[in-house]
Design an enzyme around this catalytic site. Structure first.
Site, short mmCIF file in Angstrom:
data_model
loop_
_atom_site.label_atom_id
_atom_site.label_comp_id
_atom_site.label_asym_id
_atom_site.label_seq_id
_atom_site.Cartn_x
_atom_site.Cartn_y
_atom_site.Cartn_z
N TYR A 1 -3.00 -1.75 9.98
CA TYR A 1 -2.96 -1.97 8.50
C TYR A 1 -1.60 -1.45 7.90
O TYR A 1 -0.98 -2.41 7.30
CB TYR A 1 -4.18 -1.27 7.79
CG TYR A 1 -4.16 -1.44 6.26
CD1 TYR A 1 -4.37 -2.43 5.67
CD2 TYR A 1 -3.57 -0.24 5.68
CE1 TYR A 1 -4.31 -2.63 4.29
CE2 TYR A 1 -3.55 -0.40 4.30
CZ TYR A 1 -3.92 -1.77 3.38
OH TYR A 1 -3.86 -1.68 2.09
N SER B 1 0.66 -1.15 0.03
CA SER B 1 0.00 -0.20 0.03
C SER B 1 0.80 1.33 0.19
O SER B 1 1.90 1.23 0.72
CB SER B 1 -0.88 -0.13 1.11
OG SER B 1 -1.55 1.12 1.44
#
Length: 253
Positions: A159, A146
């Site tokens: 996350y 990400s």
């Protein structure tokens, strides 16, 4: 589906492919000629059926990436059906439905679940696919991270940490697997407007992300696919251990 596409004759596994970006990855790989194992804890049958009806080759396999035996069974099913395994796209992860919260409000159970799916799940899949790739002295592993790793996103510490681990894992695996002809790279999307993101992210949060980009528009799942195909094809055979951020220029990495 393309005859003579860039992935003609290759066999790919895509995890977390029943919906959203993972489903688009599976369709894109099939469109370039790959036979695709569409894997998910959810029902991946409709995605596989769509690929097959469009003239491609796909197999849906139910798999929890945190279950080592289930992952091994998925890989065995891929080889039994298609005869080989060339590509792994480690896409399965918790994100779209995760609640944003301050780090001190994240419970230990939430932390452990995130690491189990997002980090150990990728590890289990790599362990399972490598023997088949070693047999041919060739393989492509694309781990999905990400862009938040390079920005320091707030309210999603578990996350972001898990995706930082994916970047580190990919670099170490690239070193370990280079002599086996296996390339390991990382694709790091920005915020992509999948179904779950549209349902769970506020318009203000999306707008703030778009405003941070050099190319100021929402990212769609198909925006990730050109980079994915490059990393899975022979065009990137001399590329390993790298991170490609695809986010319209929010991160310039």
């Amino acid at each position: 589906m393309k005859n003579g596409g860039r992935l003609q004759g290759r066999v790919a596994v895509v995890t977390g492919a029943a919906q959203g970006i993972g489903a688009q990855y599976a369709r894109a790989l099939a469109a370039e000629g790959a036979s695709v194992v569409v894997s998910d804890v959810l029902d991946a049958g409709p995605v596989a059926a769509q690929i097959n009806e469009g003239g491609g080759r796909a197999l849906a396999v139910a798999c929890d990436v945190t279950d080592a035996q289930a992952v091994l069974a998925m890989v065995n099913a891929a080889v039994a059906r298609f005869g080989r395994l060339d590509i792994l796209v480690n896409n399965a992860a918790l994100f779209g439905t995760v609640s944003r919260k301050r780090f001190e409000d994240i419970t230990s159970a939430e932390w452990d679940r995130m690491m189990s799916v997002n980090v150990r799940g990728a590890f289990e899949c790599v362990k399972a696919v490598v023997p088949a790739m070693r047999e041919r002295k060739y393989g492509k592993i694309v781990n999905i991270a990400s862009g938040t790793v390079f920005k320091g996103q707030t309210m999603l510490l578990h996350y972001v940490t898990s995706k930082g681990a994916i970047v580190a894992m990919s670099r170490s695996l690239a070193r370990e697997l280079g002599d086996d002809g296996i390339r390991v790279n990382t694709l790091a999307p920005g915020l992509v407007m999948s179904e779950n993101v549209r349902s769970n992210w506020s318009a203000d949060k999306v707008r703030g992300t778009v405003d941070s980009r050099a190319i100021k528009r929402e990212a769609l799942p198909e925006d990730m696919c050109g980079t994915l195909i490059y990393l899975c094809s022979s065009e990137s055979d001399f590329v390993t251990g790298q991170v490609l951020v695809v986010d319209g220029g929010a991160v310039m990495h």
